[in-house]
Structures are given as C-alpha cells and as structure tokens.
Scaffold this motif. Structure first.
Motif, PDB file in Angstrom:
ATOM      1  N   ALA A  86       0.832  -1.212   0.000  1.00 25.19           N
ATOM      2  CA  ALA A  86       0.000   0.000   0.000  1.00 25.19           C
ATOM      3  C   ALA A  86       0.863   1.256   0.000  1.00 25.19           C
ATOM      4  N   VAL A  87       1.932   1.249   0.787  1.00 18.10           N
ATOM      5  CA  VAL A  87       2.856   2.397   0.821  1.00 18.10           C
ATOM      6  C   VAL A  87       3.491   2.589  -0.549  1.00 18.10           C
ATOM      7  N   TRP A  88       3.940   1.493  -1.150  1.00 19.39           N
ATOM      8  CA  TRP A  88       4.564   1.569  -2.471  1.00 19.39           C
ATOM      9  C   TRP A  88       3.585   2.146  -3.498  1.00 19.39           C
ATOM     10  N   ARG A  89       2.338   1.683  -3.480  1.00 19.15           N
ATOM     11  CA  ARG A  89       1.326   2.195  -4.437  1.00 19.15           C
ATOM     12  C   ARG A  89       1.056   3.683  -4.226  1.00 19.15           C
ATOM     13  N   GLN A  90       0.971   4.110  -2.967  1.00 21.99           N
ATOM     14  CA  GLN A  90       0.727   5.523  -2.678  1.00 21.99           C
ATOM     15  C   GLN A  90       1.891   6.383  -3.164  1.00 21.99           C
ATOM     16  N   ARG A  91       3.090   5.900  -2.972  1.00 18.41           N
ATOM     17  CA  ARG A  91       4.252   6.666  -3.428  1.00 18.41           C
ATOM     18  C   ARG A  91       4.338   6.702  -4.949  1.00 18.41           C
ATOM     19  N   GLN A  92       3.928   5.641  -5.618  1.00 23.57           N
ATOM     20  CA  GLN A  92       3.895   5.638  -7.078  1.00 23.57           C
ATOM     21  C   GLN A  92       2.858   6.641  -7.581  1.00 23.57           C
ATOM     22  N   ALA A  93       1.703   6.693  -6.936  1.00 24.63           N
ATOM     23  CA  ALA A  93       0.658   7.650  -7.318  1.00 24.63           C
ATOM     24  C   ALA A  93       1.145   9.082  -7.096  1.00 24.63           C
ATOM     25  N   LEU A  94       1.817   9.318  -5.999  1.00 26.98           N
ATOM     26  CA  LEU A  94       2.365  10.641  -5.705  1.00 26.98           C
ATOM     27  C   LEU A  94       3.379  11.047  -6.765  1.00 26.98           C
ATOM     28  N   ASP A  95       4.163  10.104  -7.206  1.00 28.20           N
ATOM     29  CA  ASP A  95       5.188  10.353  -8.214  1.00 28.20           C
ATOM     30  C   ASP A  95       4.589  10.744  -9.571  1.00 28.20           C
ATOM     31  N   ARG A  96       3.353  10.350  -9.816  1.00 27.25           N
ATOM     32  CA  ARG A  96       2.703  10.648 -11.104  1.00 27.25           C
ATOM     33  C   ARG A  96       2.019  12.016 -11.149  1.00 27.25           C
ATOM     34  N   LEU A  97       1.956  12.714 -10.012  1.00 28.81           N
ATOM     35  CA  LEU A  97       1.304  14.020  -9.998  1.00 28.81           C
ATOM     36  C   LEU A  97       2.168  15.070 -10.697  1.00 28.81           C
ATOM     37  N   ASP A  98       1.523  15.962 -11.441  1.00 30.47           N
ATOM     38  CA  ASP A  98       2.279  17.026 -12.106  1.00 30.47           C
ATOM     39  C   ASP A  98       2.489  18.200 -11.137  1.00 30.47           C
ATOM     40  N   ALA A  99       3.257  19.199 -11.571  1.00 27.11           N
ATOM     41  CA  ALA A  99       3.635  20.324 -10.710  1.00 27.11           C
ATOM     42  C   ALA A  99       2.412  21.075 -10.174  1.00 27.11           C
ATOM     43  N   ARG A 100       1.390  21.240 -11.002  1.00 25.77           N
ATOM     44  CA  ARG A 100       0.183  21.951 -10.568  1.00 25.77           C
ATOM     45  C   ARG A 100      -0.522  21.181  -9.455  1.00 25.77           C
ATOM     46  N   MET A 101      -0.638  19.880  -9.633  1.00 23.71           N
ATOM     47  CA  MET A 101      -1.289  19.057  -8.607  1.00 23.71           C
ATOM     48  C   MET A 101      -0.490  19.068  -7.302  1.00 23.71           C
ATOM     49  N   LEU A 102       0.839  19.038  -7.425  1.00 28.13           N
ATOM     50  CA  LEU A 102       1.673  19.083  -6.228  1.00 28.13           C
ATOM     51  C   LEU A 102       1.492  20.396  -5.478  1.00 28.13           C
ATOM     52  N   ARG A 103       1.411  21.503  -6.218  1.00 28.54           N
ATOM     53  CA  ARG A 103       1.176  22.799  -5.573  1.00 28.54           C
ATOM     54  C   ARG A 103      -0.155  22.797  -4.836  1.00 28.54           C
ATOM     55  N   ASP A 104      -1.173  22.153  -5.436  1.00 27.47           N
ATOM     56  CA  ASP A 104      -2.497  22.099  -4.804  1.00 27.47           C
ATOM     57  C   ASP A 104      -2.455  21.411  -3.439  1.00 27.47           C
ATOM     58  N   ILE A 105      -1.577  20.445  -3.274  1.00 32.56           N
ATOM     59  CA  ILE A 105      -1.502  19.735  -1.993  1.00 32.56           C
ATOM     60  C   ILE A 105      -0.316  20.192  -1.147  1.00 32.56           C
ATOM     61  N   GLY A 106       0.367  21.246  -1.608  1.00 34.56           N
ATOM     62  CA  GLY A 106       1.424  21.853  -0.813  1.00 34.56           C
ATOM     63  C   GLY A 106       2.740  21.099  -0.804  1.00 34.56           C
ATOM     64  N   LEU A 107       3.039  20.391  -1.884  1.00 32.63           N
ATOM     65  CA  LEU A 107       4.296  19.658  -1.974  1.00 32.63           C
ATOM     66  C   LEU A 107       5.137  20.179  -3.133  1.00 32.63           C
ATOM     67  N   THR A 108       6.436  19.951  -3.018  1.00 41.18           N
ATOM     68  CA  THR A 108       7.338  20.301  -4.109  1.00 41.18           C
ATOM     69  C   THR A 108       7.840  19.007  -4.748  1.00 41.18           C
ATOM     70  N   GLU A 109       8.481  19.146  -5.883  1.00 44.20           N
ATOM     71  CA  GLU A 109       9.061  17.972  -6.536  1.00 44.20           C
ATOM     72  C   GLU A 109      10.166  17.369  -5.675  1.00 44.20           C
ATOM     73  N   ASP A 110      10.872  18.201  -4.913  1.00 43.15           N
ATOM     74  CA  ASP A 110      11.890  17.679  -3.993  1.00 43.15           C
ATOM     75  C   ASP A 110      11.249  16.839  -2.888  1.00 43.15           C
ATOM     76  N   ASP A 111      10.082  17.274  -2.386  1.00 42.94           N
ATOM     77  CA  ASP A 111       9.365  16.490  -1.376  1.00 42.94           C
ATOM     78  C   ASP A 111       9.001  15.113  -1.927  1.00 42.94           C
ATOM     79  N   VAL A 112       8.509  15.097  -3.157  1.00 42.71           N
ATOM     80  CA  VAL A 112       8.109  13.842  -3.792  1.00 42.71           C
ATOM     81  C   VAL A 112       9.326  12.951  -4.013  1.00 42.71           C
ATOM     82  N   ARG A 113      10.415  13.532  -4.474  1.00 43.33           N
ATOM     83  CA  ARG A 113      11.634  12.756  -4.712  1.00 43.33           C
ATOM     84  C   ARG A 113      12.134  12.128  -3.409  1.00 43.33           C
TER      85      ARG A 113
END
Length: 70
Positions: A27-54
């Motif tokens: 489940a953790v792996w799937r959630q992290r894969q889904a997070l990795d697929r979000l684009d920059a606009r979606m990441l901004r909407d949830i308050g994350l940066t690409e560095d946070d995702v990485r």
C-alpha cells in the motif's frame, strides 16, 4: 494475591503478521507511485514540491510515517 497468566495468543495479536506487513508495504509503495505521477500543478495544490516527492519516493517501503499505520 493476583496471578498473571501469559497468553501467547494475546501477545501475537499485538504484532502484525507477515501478510499484514507485506500488505502495508504494498500500500505504501502504491501511494508513493501515485504521488510520483502528480504534475507540478497538482503538487502545488496539496502543498508539496518535486523535492518532497523525490525524497518520499526514495524512502524504503518500510519507512512509512506512523500515522499511515492507523
């Protein structure tokens, strides 16, 4: 006088079994894969940066925040 009886069944219930731990890791792996697929606009909407995702993507599946395990 009170006698304490050790019950192995109660002790085992407090620790998740192998299947539960593997399901949690998956489940953790799937959630992290889904997070990795979000684009920059979606990441901004949830308050994350690409560095946070990485940083999250590079963590082990066993290194999940404790609040995910509730």
């Amino acid at each position: 006088m009170t006698t304490r009886v050790h019950s192995p069944r109660l002790h085992q219930a407090s620790r998740p079994g192998l299947v539960a731990r593997l399901n949690h890791a998956l489940a953790v792996w799937r959630q992290r894969q889904a997070l990795d697929r979000l684009d920059a606009r979606m990441l901004r909407d949830i308050g994350l940066t690409e560095d946070d995702v990485r940083a999250e993507h590079n963590r082990s599946v066993w290194a999940a925040p404790s609040f995910w395990k509730r």
